[in-house]
Design a protein around this motif. Structure first.
Motif, PDB file in Angstrom:
ATOM      1  N   LEU A 137       4.379  66.859  55.897  1.00 53.12           N
ATOM      2  CA  LEU A 137       4.431  68.266  56.274  1.00 53.12           C
ATOM      3  C   LEU A 137       5.185  69.020  55.183  1.00 53.12           C
ATOM      4  N   PRO A 138       4.531  69.950  54.499  1.00 52.06           N
ATOM      5  CA  PRO A 138       5.212  70.661  53.419  1.00 52.06           C
ATOM      6  C   PRO A 138       6.316  71.589  53.910  1.00 52.06           C
ATOM      7  N   ALA A 139       6.206  72.075  55.142  1.00 57.04           N
ATOM      8  CA  ALA A 139       7.217  72.993  55.671  1.00 57.04           C
ATOM      9  C   ALA A 139       7.328  72.829  57.177  1.00 57.04           C
ATOM     10  N   ASN A 189      11.811  74.324  62.128  1.00 58.91           N
ATOM     11  CA  ASN A 189      12.800  73.677  62.999  1.00 58.91           C
ATOM     12  C   ASN A 189      12.365  72.232  63.188  1.00 58.91           C
ATOM     13  N   LYS A 190      13.041  71.312  62.503  1.00 66.16           N
ATOM     14  CA  LYS A 190      12.620  69.906  62.557  1.00 66.16           C
ATOM     15  C   LYS A 190      12.677  69.328  63.965  1.00 66.16           C
ATOM     16  N   SER A 191      13.450  69.929  64.849  1.00 66.09           N
ATOM     17  CA  SER A 191      13.544  69.444  66.230  1.00 66.09           C
ATOM     18  C   SER A 191      12.404  69.942  67.102  1.00 66.09           C
ATOM     19  N   ALA A 192      11.606  70.865  66.573  1.00 67.62           N
ATOM     20  CA  ALA A 192      10.482  71.401  67.335  1.00 67.62           C
ATOM     21  C   ALA A 192       9.373  71.853  66.386  1.00 67.62           C
ATOM     22  N   PRO A 193       8.717  70.906  65.709  1.00 63.99           N
ATOM     23  CA  PRO A 193       7.622  71.317  64.820  1.00 63.99           C
ATOM     24  C   PRO A 193       6.507  71.960  65.635  1.00 63.99           C
ATOM     25  N   THR A 194       5.893  72.984  65.067  1.00 62.60           N
ATOM     26  CA  THR A 194       4.811  73.672  65.767  1.00 62.60           C
ATOM     27  C   THR A 194       3.480  72.989  65.474  1.00 62.60           C
ATOM     28  N   ARG A 195       2.494  73.279  66.296  1.00 64.39           N
ATOM     29  CA  ARG A 195       1.157  72.733  66.075  1.00 64.39           C
ATOM     30  C   ARG A 195       0.611  73.247  64.745  1.00 64.39           C
ATOM     31  N   ALA A 196       0.898  74.494  64.387  1.00 62.48           N
ATOM     32  CA  ALA A 196       0.424  75.032  63.101  1.00 62.48           C
ATOM     33  C   ALA A 196       1.037  74.261  61.934  1.00 62.48           C
ATOM     34  N   GLU A 197       2.328  73.913  62.025  1.00 57.30           N
ATOM     35  CA  GLU A 197       2.976  73.137  60.961  1.00 57.30           C
ATOM     36  C   GLU A 197       2.386  71.732  60.862  1.00 57.30           C
ATOM     37  N   ILE A 198       2.099  71.133  62.005  1.00 57.28           N
ATOM     38  CA  ILE A 198       1.485  69.796  62.017  1.00 57.28           C
ATOM     39  C   ILE A 198       0.082  69.860  61.436  1.00 57.28           C
ATOM     40  N   ASN A 199      -0.695  70.865  61.854  1.00 62.44           N
ATOM     41  CA  ASN A 199      -2.064  70.998  61.359  1.00 62.44           C
ATOM     42  C   ASN A 199      -2.109  71.296  59.867  1.00 62.44           C
ATOM     43  N   ALA A 200      -1.054  71.902  59.325  1.00 60.08           N
ATOM     44  CA  ALA A 200      -0.994  72.202  57.890  1.00 60.08           C
ATOM     45  C   ALA A 200      -0.606  70.972  57.072  1.00 60.08           C
ATOM     46  N   GLY A 217       9.927  68.036  51.500  1.00 55.68           N
ATOM     47  CA  GLY A 217       9.111  68.302  52.675  1.00 55.68           C
ATOM     48  C   GLY A 217       9.579  67.437  53.820  1.00 55.68           C
ATOM     49  N   PHE A 218       8.644  67.073  54.673  1.00 61.84           N
ATOM     50  CA  PHE A 218       8.974  66.317  55.879  1.00 61.84           C
ATOM     51  C   PHE A 218       7.929  65.230  56.096  1.00 61.84           C
ATOM     52  N   VAL A 219       8.381  64.064  56.524  1.00 59.36           N
ATOM     53  CA  VAL A 219       7.481  63.009  56.969  1.00 59.36           C
ATOM     54  C   VAL A 219       7.619  62.935  58.479  1.00 59.36           C
ATOM     55  N   MET A 220       6.492  63.095  59.159  1.00 65.06           N
ATOM     56  CA  MET A 220       6.498  63.036  60.627  1.00 65.06           C
ATOM     57  C   MET A 220       5.784  61.778  61.072  1.00 65.06           C
ATOM     58  N   TRP A 221       6.466  61.019  61.906  1.00 56.59           N
ATOM     59  CA  TRP A 221       5.904  59.805  62.501  1.00 56.59           C
ATOM     60  C   TRP A 221       5.535  60.096  63.951  1.00 56.59           C
ATOM     61  N   ASP A 246      -1.131  61.192  67.819  1.00 60.79           N
ATOM     62  CA  ASP A 246      -0.952  62.643  67.949  1.00 60.79           C
ATOM     63  C   ASP A 246      -1.386  63.036  69.350  1.00 60.79           C
ATOM     64  N   VAL A 247      -0.464  62.806  70.286  1.00 65.19           N
ATOM     65  CA  VAL A 247      -0.732  63.032  71.705  1.00 65.19           C
ATOM     66  C   VAL A 247       0.276  64.048  72.221  1.00 65.19           C
ATOM     67  N   PRO A 248      -0.177  65.261  72.575  1.00 61.13           N
ATOM     68  CA  PRO A 248       0.759  66.255  73.097  1.00 61.13           C
ATOM     69  C   PRO A 248       1.574  65.704  74.269  1.00 61.13           C
ATOM     70  N   GLY A 249       2.869  65.993  74.239  1.00 61.72           N
ATOM     71  CA  GLY A 249       3.774  65.500  75.275  1.00 61.72           C
ATOM     72  C   GLY A 249       4.459  64.201  74.895  1.00 61.72           C
TER      73      GLY A 249
END
Length: 161
Positions: free
Chosen positions: A22-24, A27-38, A104-108, A113-116
């Motif tokens: 994730l390039p940006a 709030n690392k404690s609450a990434p948005t769907r737009a940030e994940i999709n980017a 940037g950020f690495v998200m595991w 990728d399951v909401p919730g």
């Protein structure tokens, strides 16, 4: 009588776990769907990984009144971390995305990728792109990362917008 821990529904990581660059993230404690999709999905090219966990040290707290030395939680550190991805014979591979000193950020998303569900977000800086040179294996690039601040662990994966 004690209550047993809930039985786990075990799973095989390959084909389930997602790892994203994730390039940006505001709030690392609450990434948005737009940030994940980017972000860029890396799991399809990832052949190995190392690190990606936090550990806590302990600090002794002795007292003259006892021979026993209790401890309290101390510093939190993250292990040296890397992703090893497949190299392309054309040179068009992870080397264009994760260049040295890129932040940037690495998200595991361990369960996908399951909401919730939950995931971990690591603020990182790329420290190197080591070419793995071995005789009897396909070519790989080991991307090494420094963890630049405390990762956000067990953050909720947001629903699709």
């Amino acid at each position: 009588m004690s209550t047993p821990i809930t039985a786990s529904q075990r799973y095989y990581r390959r084909g389930t776990t997602k790892v994203l660059w994730l390039p940006a993230v505001a709030n690392k404690s609450a990434p948005t769907r737009a940030e994940i999709n980017a972000g860029t999905a890396l799991e399809g090219e990832t052949g190995a990984m190392a690190g990606w966990q936090t550990t806590s040290a302990t600090v002794p707290t002795p007292a003259l009144g006892s021979r026993f030395t209790p401890t309290v939680g101390g510093e939190i550190t993250a292990a040296d971390s890397s992703l090893t991805l497949w190299a392309s014979k054309t040179g068009v591979d992870v080397r264009q995305l994760l260049t040295r000193e890129t932040e940037g950020f690495v998200m595991w998303m361990d369960e996908g990728d399951v909401p919730g569900q939950t995931g971990d977000v690591y603020p990182v800086q790329v420290t190197s792109q080591a070419k793995v040179r071995e005789l009897d294996t396909a070519a790989q690039i080991m991307v090494q990362f420094s963890i630049t601040s405390e990762p956000a662990e067990n953050v909720e994966i947001p629903a699709a917008a």
